[in-house]
Design a protein around this motif. Structure first.
Motif, PDB file in Angstrom:
ATOM      1  N   MET A 225      15.345  -5.010  -6.262  1.00  0.00           N
ATOM      2  CA  MET A 225      14.935  -3.807  -6.968  1.00  0.00           C
ATOM      3  C   MET A 225      13.580  -3.587  -7.570  1.00  0.00           C
ATOM      4  SD  MET A 225      18.590  -2.937  -8.992  1.00  0.00           S
ATOM      5  CE  MET A 225      18.873  -4.462  -9.762  1.00  0.00           C
ATOM      6  N   LEU A 226      12.873  -2.699  -7.109  1.00  0.00           N
ATOM      7  CA  LEU A 226      11.521  -2.395  -7.595  1.00  0.00           C
ATOM      8  C   LEU A 226      11.603  -1.299  -8.841  1.00  0.00           C
ATOM      9  CD1 LEU A 226       8.314  -2.459  -7.716  1.00  0.00           C
ATOM     10  CD2 LEU A 226       8.230  -1.123  -5.779  1.00  0.00           C
ATOM     11  N   PHE A 227      11.207  -1.503  -9.940  1.00  0.00           N
ATOM     12  CA  PHE A 227      11.414  -0.442 -10.853  1.00  0.00           C
ATOM     13  C   PHE A 227       9.831  -0.119 -10.989  1.00  0.00           C
ATOM     14  CE2 PHE A 227      15.199  -2.979 -12.008  1.00  0.00           C
ATOM     15  CZ  PHE A 227      15.772  -1.712 -12.429  1.00  0.00           C
ATOM     16  N   THR A 228       9.676   1.286 -10.897  1.00  0.00           N
ATOM     17  CA  THR A 228       8.450   1.794 -10.661  1.00  0.00           C
ATOM     18  C   THR A 228       7.971   2.688 -11.954  1.00  0.00           C
ATOM     19  OG1 THR A 228       9.229   4.067  -9.992  1.00  0.00           O
ATOM     20  CG2 THR A 228       8.962   2.526  -8.245  1.00  0.00           C
ATOM     21  N   LYS A 229       6.719   3.059 -11.984  1.00  0.00           N
ATOM     22  CA  LYS A 229       6.246   3.814 -13.058  1.00  0.00           C
ATOM     23  C   LYS A 229       6.400   5.298 -12.918  1.00  0.00           C
ATOM     24  CE  LYS A 229       2.900   0.031 -14.379  1.00  0.00           C
ATOM     25  NZ  LYS A 229       1.527  -0.206 -14.300  1.00  0.00           N
ATOM     26  N   ALA A 230       6.883   5.706 -11.739  1.00  0.00           N
ATOM     27  CA  ALA A 230       6.903   7.114 -11.198  1.00  0.00           C
ATOM     28  C   ALA A 230       7.897   7.993 -11.934  1.00  0.00           C
ATOM     29  CB  ALA A 230       7.158   7.274  -9.857  1.00  0.00           C
TER      30      ALA A 230
ATOM     31  N   LYS B  26       1.063  -1.247  -0.204  1.00  0.00           N
ATOM     32  CA  LYS B  26      -0.018  -0.004   0.003  1.00  0.00           C
ATOM     33  C   LYS B  26       0.802   1.183  -0.093  1.00  0.00           C
ATOM     34  CE  LYS B  26      -3.959   2.351   2.491  1.00  0.00           C
ATOM     35  NZ  LYS B  26      -4.801   2.249   3.806  1.00  0.00           N
ATOM     36  N   VAL B  27       2.058   1.216   0.607  1.00  0.00           N
ATOM     37  CA  VAL B  27       2.791   2.591   0.943  1.00  0.00           C
ATOM     38  C   VAL B  27       3.623   2.560  -0.469  1.00  0.00           C
ATOM     39  CG1 VAL B  27       4.906   3.241   1.888  1.00  0.00           C
ATOM     40  CG2 VAL B  27       3.355   2.163   3.388  1.00  0.00           C
ATOM     41  N   LEU B  28       3.927   1.428  -1.279  1.00  0.00           N
ATOM     42  CA  LEU B  28       4.590   1.535  -2.466  1.00  0.00           C
ATOM     43  C   LEU B  28       3.694   1.837  -3.664  1.00  0.00           C
ATOM     44  CD1 LEU B  28       7.222  -1.138  -2.139  1.00  0.00           C
ATOM     45  CD2 LEU B  28       7.339   1.176  -1.750  1.00  0.00           C
ATOM     46  N   ASP B  29       2.354   1.737  -3.439  1.00  0.00           N
ATOM     47  CA  ASP B  29       1.308   1.900  -4.631  1.00  0.00           C
ATOM     48  C   ASP B  29       1.521   3.078  -5.157  1.00  0.00           C
ATOM     49  OD1 ASP B  29      -1.116   0.508  -5.905  1.00  0.00           O
ATOM     50  OD2 ASP B  29      -1.942   2.527  -5.302  1.00  0.00           O
ATOM     51  N   PRO B  30       1.392   4.341  -4.766  1.00  0.00           N
ATOM     52  CA  PRO B  30       1.664   5.562  -5.452  1.00  0.00           C
ATOM     53  C   PRO B  30       2.624   5.738  -6.441  1.00  0.00           C
ATOM     54  CG  PRO B  30       1.378   6.050  -3.188  1.00  0.00           C
ATOM     55  CD  PRO B  30       1.648   4.537  -3.187  1.00  0.00           C
ATOM     56  N   VAL B  31       3.838   4.945  -6.569  1.00  0.00           N
ATOM     57  CA  VAL B  31       4.961   4.934  -7.641  1.00  0.00           C
ATOM     58  C   VAL B  31       4.454   3.922  -8.613  1.00  0.00           C
ATOM     59  CG1 VAL B  31       6.424   5.954  -5.873  1.00  0.00           C
ATOM     60  CG2 VAL B  31       6.398   3.715  -6.241  1.00  0.00           C
ATOM     61  N   GLY B  32       3.677   2.949  -8.347  1.00  0.00           N
ATOM     62  CA  GLY B  32       3.158   1.739  -9.301  1.00  0.00           C
ATOM     63  C   GLY B  32       4.494   1.071  -9.345  1.00  0.00           C
ATOM     64  N   CYS B  33       4.082  -0.202  -9.928  1.00  0.00           N
ATOM     65  CA  CYS B  33       5.063  -1.297 -10.162  1.00  0.00           C
ATOM     66  C   CYS B  33       5.270  -1.868 -11.671  1.00  0.00           C
ATOM     67  CB  CYS B  33       4.486  -2.445  -9.229  1.00  0.00           C
ATOM     68  SG  CYS B  33       5.790  -3.916  -9.678  1.00  0.00           S
ATOM     69  N   ARG B  34       6.362  -1.380 -12.196  1.00  0.00           N
ATOM     70  CA  ARG B  34       6.704  -1.818 -13.589  1.00  0.00           C
ATOM     71  C   ARG B  34       7.513  -3.002 -13.503  1.00  0.00           C
ATOM     72  NH1 ARG B  34      10.417   2.229 -17.551  1.00  0.00           N
ATOM     73  NH2 ARG B  34      10.022   0.896 -19.414  1.00  0.00           N
ATOM     74  N   ARG B  35       8.235  -3.330 -12.766  1.00  0.00           N
ATOM     75  CA  ARG B  35       8.922  -4.568 -12.907  1.00  0.00           C
ATOM     76  C   ARG B  35       9.735  -4.962 -11.446  1.00  0.00           C
ATOM     77  NH1 ARG B  35       6.138  -8.216 -15.638  1.00  0.00           N
ATOM     78  NH2 ARG B  35       7.479 -10.297 -16.339  1.00  0.00           N
ATOM     79  N   LEU B  36       9.855  -6.184 -11.110  1.00  0.00           N
ATOM     80  CA  LEU B  36      10.562  -6.445  -9.742  1.00  0.00           C
ATOM     81  C   LEU B  36      11.677  -7.601 -10.112  1.00  0.00           C
ATOM     82  CD1 LEU B  36      10.829  -6.228  -6.771  1.00  0.00           C
ATOM     83  CD2 LEU B  36       9.123  -8.221  -6.491  1.00  0.00           C
ATOM     84  N   LEU B  37      12.833  -7.093  -9.584  1.00  0.00           N
ATOM     85  CA  LEU B  37      13.985  -8.054  -9.882  1.00  0.00           C
ATOM     86  C   LEU B  37      14.537  -8.646  -8.380  1.00  0.00           C
ATOM     87  CD1 LEU B  37      16.021  -6.119 -12.648  1.00  0.00           C
ATOM     88  CD2 LEU B  37      14.093  -8.147 -12.839  1.00  0.00           C
ATOM     89  N   ARG B  38      14.703  -9.729  -8.133  1.00  0.00           N
ATOM     90  CA  ARG B  38      15.172 -10.085  -6.979  1.00  0.00           C
ATOM     91  C   ARG B  38      16.472 -11.157  -6.987  1.00  0.00           C
ATOM     92  NH1 ARG B  38       9.729 -12.510  -4.374  1.00  0.00           N
ATOM     93  NH2 ARG B  38       9.667 -13.002  -6.628  1.00  0.00           N
ATOM     94  N   ALA B  39      17.332 -10.996  -6.086  1.00  0.00           N
ATOM     95  CA  ALA B  39      18.373 -12.276  -6.153  1.00  0.00           C
ATOM     96  C   ALA B  39      18.618 -12.647  -4.474  1.00  0.00           C
ATOM     97  CB  ALA B  39      19.677 -11.837  -6.766  1.00  0.00           C
TER      98      ALA B  39
END
Length: 346
Positions: free
Chosen positions: A221-226, A193-206
């Motif tokens: 790394m959360l790549f946003t739409k903001a 919910k906190v991250l929702d204003p910037v949107g989610c374009r793609r998520l990378l994890r390792a």
């Protein structure tokens, strides 16, 4: 007629006007009894030219003879004029020097026009493309999730000189990479919910393990739409509201089967860090825990676990340093791939 011979006899011959005296001096002929002259007096003295009066020390030059005096027709004075000086070209042919500058001036004018045209075109192209300077780098960072190899974003081995407790060195080895995905079920409900204003374009994890294979850390790394304004607003909210220290906003780990992180779940989270970038549309985070799948009752944010004198279990184990050190170096790798325009030390 008889007087002419006497006048001639009285005029001495110029060739015998002076003769050496007895004492080595010179005696002036035709002047009996005259004192002997010294050698410095034997030179003929200059006499004024007849018809030109001799000026005294206090006299001034005639203004009419000055170079600046206006010409008067018929005054008999010579007139002097200076022609244009000549130079020589590559074939040794004479040419006026004044013409030499004209091609240079013309070339400079052409270069100026071309330079202004190129600069105007570049600026116009930048406006039409909707980017320029830092804006272009910001947009470029948002495309790295599909344009940069995974080994550059999540290197197989990461060195952390001085990243451990007391400035000890750390080395992390990658044990698993998650397929790029959307953010559905990737975060706990409150963090999503906190991250929702910037949107989610793609998520990378390792997920990485330390050299002793006793600790595991997931970095994402959360790549946003903001845009930059939205990222700056989110970063300010994390800072002013202390969202990065709330344990109900911890990121979830990525557990991979048949690896040291196979048992790394939500209840094994011990320390974490979240960094909202303002020069790229990316949120970088890391969460650490024990590799033996032990549960943690009191997780602690990395900033607090790294403080001197911290006595919690995550702090004593150095799990705060694990999360913060790995997140910082992945963030640096991200900026290095964007370029020098966005590279800043963490």
């Amino acid at each position: 007629m008889p007087a002419a011979p006497r006048a001639a006899a009285a005029e001495p011959d110029a060739r015998t006007a002076h003769a050496p005296g007895a004492a080595g001096g010179l005696r002036q002929a035709g002047r009996p009894g005259a004192p002997e002259e010294t050698p410095s007096e034997t030179t003929r003295r200059l006499r004024p030219v007849p018809g030109e009066p001799v000026r005294g020390e206090g006299s001034r030059p005639d203004p009419a003879l000055s170079w600046s005096a206006p010409a008067v027709p018929g005054d008999g004075r010579p007139r002097v004029s200076f022609a244009r000086p000549e130079g020589y070209d590559g074939l040794a042919r004479p040419r006026p020097l004044g013409g030499r500058l004209r091609p240079q001036v013309l070339a400079a004018a052409v270069c100026l026009v071309l330079g202004v045209g190129l600069l105007t075109g570049a600026v116009t192209g930048s406006w039409l493309a909707g980017d320029g300077g830092a804006g272009g780098a910001f947009a470029e960072a948002g495309d790295l999730w599909h344009s940069v190899p995974v080994d550059q974003l999540f290197p197989p081995t990461v060195s952390g000189q001085g990243a451990g407790p007391g400035g000890a060195d750390r080395t992390w080895t990658r044990v698993a990479v998650a397929p790029d995905a959307d953010c559905a079920a990737a975060f706990d409900r409150l963090l999503a919910k906190v991250l929702d204003p910037v949107g989610c374009r793609r998520l990378l994890r390792a997920t990485y393990t330390d050299a002793t294979r006793s600790h595991v850390t997931t970095v994402g790394m959360l790549f946003t739409k903001a845009d930059a304004a939205a990222m700056t607003s989110l970063a300010k909210r994390f800072e002013t509201e202390g969202l990065g220290s709330r344990d109900d906003l911890m990121p979830l780990p990525y557990a991979a089967e048949n690896t040291a992180a196979a048992g790394f779940g939500a209840r094994q989270r011990a320390s974490w860090t979240v960094s909202v970038l303002t020069d790229a549309p990316v949120v970088v985070y890391a969460v650490s825990g024990w590799a033996d799948a032990r549960t943690v009752d009191g997780p602690q944010p990395a900033g607090e676990a790294m403080e001197s004198g911290a006595t919690s279990a995550p702090a004593q184990a150095g799990l705060g340093h694990e999360a913060k050190g790995l997140a910082d170096r992945v963030e640096r790798a991200l900026r290095k791939n964007v370029g020098p325009a966005t590279e800043h030390p963490s």
